[in-house]
Write a protein that holds these residues in place. Structure first.
Motif, PDB file in Angstrom:
ATOM      1  N   GLY A 210      87.950 104.534 -78.920  1.00 30.12           N
ATOM      2  CA  GLY A 210      89.255 104.974 -79.270  1.00 30.12           C
ATOM      3  C   GLY A 210      90.219 103.976 -78.626  1.00 30.12           C
ATOM      4  N   SER A 211      90.849 104.465 -77.610  1.00 27.64           N
ATOM      5  CA  SER A 211      91.954 103.696 -77.016  1.00 27.64           C
ATOM      6  C   SER A 211      91.476 102.891 -75.818  1.00 27.64           C
ATOM      7  CB  SER A 211      93.062 104.648 -76.590  1.00 27.64           C
ATOM      8  OG  SER A 211      93.561 105.283 -77.733  1.00 27.64           O
ATOM      9  N   ASN A 212      91.508 101.595 -76.004  1.00 30.37           N
ATOM     10  CA  ASN A 212      90.994 100.730 -74.935  1.00 30.37           C
ATOM     11  C   ASN A 212      91.833 100.830 -73.672  1.00 30.37           C
ATOM     12  OD1 ASN A 212      88.704  99.563 -76.336  1.00 30.37           O
ATOM     13  ND2 ASN A 212      90.277  98.757 -77.700  1.00 30.37           N
ATOM     14  N   SER A 213      93.145 101.044 -73.834  1.00 26.89           N
ATOM     15  CA  SER A 213      93.992 101.142 -72.635  1.00 26.89           C
ATOM     16  C   SER A 213      93.621 102.395 -71.835  1.00 26.89           C
ATOM     17  CB  SER A 213      95.475 101.176 -73.016  1.00 26.89           C
ATOM     18  OG  SER A 213      95.760 102.303 -73.792  1.00 26.89           O
ATOM     19  N   PHE A 214      93.255 103.472 -72.511  1.00 22.74           N
ATOM     20  CA  PHE A 214      92.849 104.703 -71.811  1.00 22.74           C
ATOM     21  C   PHE A 214      91.511 104.489 -71.088  1.00 22.74           C
ATOM     22  CE2 PHE A 214      95.198 108.508 -73.980  1.00 22.74           C
ATOM     23  CZ  PHE A 214      96.407 107.921 -73.683  1.00 22.74           C
TER      24      PHE A 214
END
Ligand code: ATP
Length: 309
Positions: A112-116
């Protein structure tokens, strides 16, 4: 000696399995397949799926497809509270991991979200700096890779499927809500589909009832200009989804270059076969066979090895 080895065990980092990959590559499917082999509980790491609302538009795994596998940080937050930051996600992710471990289960982070994922796993998280290879957990990271042009080819079917499932009504309802309360559900504002359809709704406002999709389809049938505007919204969605996919793959490559150990599983052939006609050797059965062998089978071996270490 006994006390020193037990204190080493106490300080051992908790084990966390992770599934990363671009949107549409089959992360959710793999998570459920793996949960039939291991005592996993899923922790969602998609930045739009953490909120309740827009379930179809953000492509949340439907409850019937979860096969009883518990999911955490999925539809868990109020989108009216605004956007969750990576640091906030990291805080909630830590708590979710501890909760899963306390029940004697294994956490499976899926997104999903790489930053998360970066914020939660990196030892020292700095959103500006290159990722450092030191992680706060003992991680086994599976990267489900599908070649971006193949994912792009599948987008029309995917987007049309989501609209058939009710994404149009979700988006119309959300637009309607913001007419009286512009700040409503701000956390979801950036979900792909919202901005693209806002342009359409500005010209053709969803006015009555809750079966907007049916009503709108009837109107479009007799109005080629309106149909053209609708198709334009779909083209924008596909363009932005393609952009998102390329960015996600690029970020995963960067994590790998910066020293994160990723186990790359190539699901390109499985996705390609699912799209190909039966006469050309494609179809769901052929696709499932390749998926089971190349993606599930290999993942099970990798996770088994990880759990033995
Ligand atoms: P960035 O820092 O660019 O936001 P990220 O790794 O934190 O990247 P991504 O998951 O790549 O986050 O999401 C980037 C953007 O893509 C989101 O802000 C949103 O616009 C869109 N997006 C992501 N996930 C979804 C989803 N499930 N449904 C709809 N749109 C999404």
């Amino acid at each position: 000696m006994a006390s020193s080895s037990s204190s080493a065990a106490a300080h051992r980092r908790p084990k966390v399995a992770v599934i990363m990959g671009a949107t549409g590559c089959g992360k959710s499917r793999l998570s459920i397949d793996l949960a039939s082999h291991f005592p996993f509980e899923v922790i969602n790491a998609d930045k739009m799926q953490v909120y309740w609302g827009l379930d179809i538009t953000t492509n949340k795994i439907p409850p019937a497809e979860r096969h009883g596998v518990p999911h955490h940080l999925l539809s868990s937050f109020d989108p009216n509270d605004g956007e969750m930051t990576p640091s906030q996600f990291s805080f909630h992710g830590d708590a979710a991991i501890s909760g899963v471990a306390s029940r004697g289960k294994l956490p499976l982070l899926v997104g999903g979200s790489n930053s998360f994922i970066h914020a939660l796993l990196a030892d020292r998280f700095d959103p500006e700096a290159e990722a450092s290879p030191e992680l706060r957990y003992d991680c086994c990271i599976l990267w489900v890779h599908v070649s971006p042009p193949v994912l792009k080819k599948g987008l029309p079917k995917r987007v049309n499927g989501m609209l058939r499932m009710g994404a149009f009504d979700e988006l119309a309802g959300y637009y309607h809500l913001r007419q009286t309360d512009p700040g409503a559900r701000a956390g979801l504002r950036k979900a792909i589909g919202v901005l693209e359809f806002d342009r359409y709704f500005e010209k053709y406002p969803p006015l009555r009832g809750d079966a907007w999709g049916q009503e709108d389809a009837r109107e479009r049938q007799n109005d080629p200009v309106r149909e053209g505007a609708y198709q334009e919204a779909l083209r924008e969605i596909m363009k932005n989804a393609d952009h998102l996919i390329k960015g996600q793959v690029e970020k995963i490559r960067q994590l790998s270059k910066s020293g994160w150990v990723l186990h790359r599983l190539d699901a390109t052939q499985a996705v390609r076969l699912a799209m190909a006609p039966k006469e050309e050797g494609g179809g769901d059965d052929r696709s499932r066979e390749v998926w089971e062998r190349e993606v599930v089978g290999r993942s099970v071996e990798i996770v088994n090895q990880f759990l033995r270490e």
